[in-house]
Write an enzyme that holds these catalytic residues in place. Structure first.
Site, PDB file in Angstrom:
ATOM      1  N   ASP A 243      -4.001  -4.790   5.885  1.00 23.09           N
ATOM      2  CA  ASP A 243      -4.718  -5.837   4.785  1.00 23.09           C
ATOM      3  C   ASP A 243      -3.564  -6.730   4.368  1.00 23.09           C
ATOM      4  O   ASP A 243      -2.403  -6.240   4.166  1.00 23.09           O
ATOM      5  CB  ASP A 243      -4.935  -4.649   3.759  1.00 23.09           C
ATOM      6  CG  ASP A 243      -5.784  -5.527   2.507  1.00 23.09           C
ATOM      7  OD1 ASP A 243      -6.388  -6.522   2.767  1.00 23.09           O
ATOM      8  OD2 ASP A 243      -5.486  -5.219   1.191  1.00 23.09           O
TER       9      ASP A 243
ATOM     10  N   HIS B 252      -2.526  -1.160  -3.492  1.00 23.10           N
ATOM     11  CA  HIS B 252      -3.607  -0.229  -3.324  1.00 23.10           C
ATOM     12  C   HIS B 252      -3.414   0.885  -4.206  1.00 23.10           C
ATOM     13  O   HIS B 252      -2.494   1.820  -4.109  1.00 23.10           O
ATOM     14  CB  HIS B 252      -3.877   0.263  -1.922  1.00 23.10           C
ATOM     15  CG  HIS B 252      -4.275  -0.951  -0.968  1.00 23.10           C
ATOM     16  ND1 HIS B 252      -3.771  -0.890   0.417  1.00 23.10           N
ATOM     17  CD2 HIS B 252      -4.833  -2.126  -1.127  1.00 23.10           C
ATOM     18  CE1 HIS B 252      -4.348  -1.960   0.988  1.00 23.10           C
ATOM     19  NE2 HIS B 252      -4.759  -2.743  -0.131  1.00 23.10           N
TER      20      HIS B 252
ATOM     21  N   SER C   9       0.672  -0.938   0.017  1.00 24.58           N
ATOM     22  CA  SER C   9      -0.139  -0.014   0.061  1.00 24.58           C
ATOM     23  C   SER C   9       0.837   1.267   0.050  1.00 24.58           C
ATOM     24  O   SER C   9       1.652   1.370  -0.889  1.00 24.58           O
ATOM     25  CB  SER C   9      -0.965   0.114   1.279  1.00 24.58           C
ATOM     26  OG  SER C   9      -1.835   1.029   1.049  1.00 24.58           O
ATOM     27  N   THR C  10       1.001   2.260   0.998  1.00 25.02           N
ATOM     28  CA  THR C  10       1.594   3.411   0.966  1.00 25.02           C
ATOM     29  C   THR C  10       3.060   3.029   0.907  1.00 25.02           C
ATOM     30  O   THR C  10       3.604   2.455   1.701  1.00 25.02           O
ATOM     31  CB  THR C  10       1.079   4.207   2.440  1.00 25.02           C
ATOM     32  OG1 THR C  10      -0.172   4.205   2.266  1.00 25.02           O
ATOM     33  CG2 THR C  10       1.955   5.424   2.265  1.00 25.02           C
TER      34      THR C  10
ATOM     35  N   MET D 178       0.008   1.096   5.272  1.00 29.76           N
ATOM     36  CA  MET D 178      -0.815   1.380   6.431  1.00 29.76           C
ATOM     37  C   MET D 178      -1.891   0.294   6.734  1.00 29.76           C
ATOM     38  O   MET D 178      -2.493  -0.259   5.849  1.00 29.76           O
ATOM     39  CB  MET D 178      -1.466   2.695   6.418  1.00 29.76           C
ATOM     40  CG  MET D 178      -2.042   3.066   7.708  1.00 29.76           C
ATOM     41  SD  MET D 178      -1.246   2.894   9.247  1.00 29.76           S
ATOM     42  CE  MET D 178      -0.494   4.599   9.243  1.00 29.76           C
TER      43      MET D 178
END
Length: 344
Positions: free
Chosen positions: A284, A187, A161-162, A281
């Site tokens: 997931d 993501h 993600s991030t 973050m």
């Protein structure tokens, strides 16, 4: 705990004021200054020392990307880029931005308020926790890894993600065409995943594309889940792996979800897979990675010292899903070592 001090850099007066008004409604946010171009932004950074900056890519006098390249070496700062649908966002991430949001084509004030509340505010809060010192180029030697045996019975699954766009690139650019098929969830908003796939394809030795239902998972190829309202699932058909892209509700707040992919990999591939969870973050992917490990897969988590946001890998590690915790630069080597062990 003091509110997150935000600098808004946007050349449109109307959009800038709407951002300020809506961001200021959140008690956790304090907009300390605004700027219409990078020169005003530079002065505001020195004067107000913001915690996070939102940055439009298209700015007068100097582009947002050029500004980032000049700013980050001298004044590292968490930056959220606001961009229209353009691959320039990946240049911004490469230049040091933490994350990006897609500028909405709004037809009403409510749509804009929803965008700020549900997307931009979330990204700002995540960015305020980011380890900016970890945003740097990872230099590795290509061609140093090799598989002892070729075949298509194994696969690699990656979730991030991030900070993940650059982390994924750092890992997969080290993979040669002998690597088993790779499936990835990063993501990302709809539209951007196709551009990201093309960018990876241009920079890596493996073949990369945005996935669609029926695509086979082939050695030397990477399939990335499309952003939007669909999840990517791995299935086995006539002894071969392929993916299915299905609509579904958000899982852990995300669609596509890393957990959905990893859980399908656990079912379809079992002990024939390597799972990798990278910076991001939240949690997931943690449960899905645990399901993979319980099914016999080998698992790797990015370590805290190299994560932009040590969230997803931490949750996975804490629940016992991570078998090997590695620095980002060591993940390709570990991947090959595990694959070779699995083929003996």
């Amino acid at each position: 705990m003091h509110p997150i001090r935000v600098l808004v850099v946007e050349d449109s007066i109307v959009f800038r004021e709407l951002l300020v008004q809506n961001l200021s409604r959140d008690p956790a946010i304090q907009v300390v200054a605004t700027a219409k171009d990078p020169f005003e932004a530079r002065d505001a950074i020195l004067a107000y020392k913001p915690d996070v900056m939102t940055l439009d890519v298209e700015l007068p006098r100097m582009s947002g990307i050029e500004f980032l390249r000049k700013l980050m070496p001298q004044y590292p700062l968490p930056v959220i880029v606001i961009s229209s649908l353009s691959d320039k966002v990946f240049d911004a991430l490469n230049a040091g931005a933490v994350d990006f949001v897609s500028k909405p084509a709004v037809s009403s004030r409510k749509q804009l308020e929803d965008f700020i509340r549900n997307e931009l505010l979330v990204k700002i809060k995540i960015a305020s926790t980011a380890r900016i010192g970890n945003i740097k180029k990872t230099v590795m030697m290509q061609g140093q890894h090799q598989l002892n045996v070729k075949g298509n019975d194994l696969l690699v699954a990656i979730g991030a993600s991030t900070g993940g766009t650059e982390a994924i690139l750092a890992v997969v650019k080290e993979y040669g065409t002998d690597i088993p098929g790779i499936v990835v969830v990063q993501h990302m908003p709809p539209g951007f995943t196709e551009m990201y796939a093309k960018r990876l394809n241009d920079q890596c030795r493996i073949q990369v594309k945005e996935a669609k239902t029926g695509d086979r998972v082939l050695p030397g190829h990477l399939l990335i889940a499309p952003g939007g309202d669909m999840h990517m699932h791995l299935v086995k058909v006539n002894g071969a792996y392929q993916v299915e892209i299905r609509k579904g509700p958000k899982v852990n707040g995300h669609c596509p979800s890393v957990d959905v992919l990893f859980e399908s990999v656990a079912k379809a591939a079992g002990a024939k897979a390597v799972g990798i969870i990278l910076t991001g973050m939240g949690g997931d992917g943690a449960k899905g990675l645990l399901a993979m490990r319980k099914a016999g897969a080998r698992t790797i988590g990015q370590d805290e010292s190299t994560c932009i946001v040590y969230g997803m890998p931490k949750v996975a590690y804490d629940i016992g899903a991570v078998e090997y915790q590695e620095k980002l630069s060591k993940i390709p080597e570990r991947t090959y070592a595990l694959l070779n062990r699995m083929r003996q």
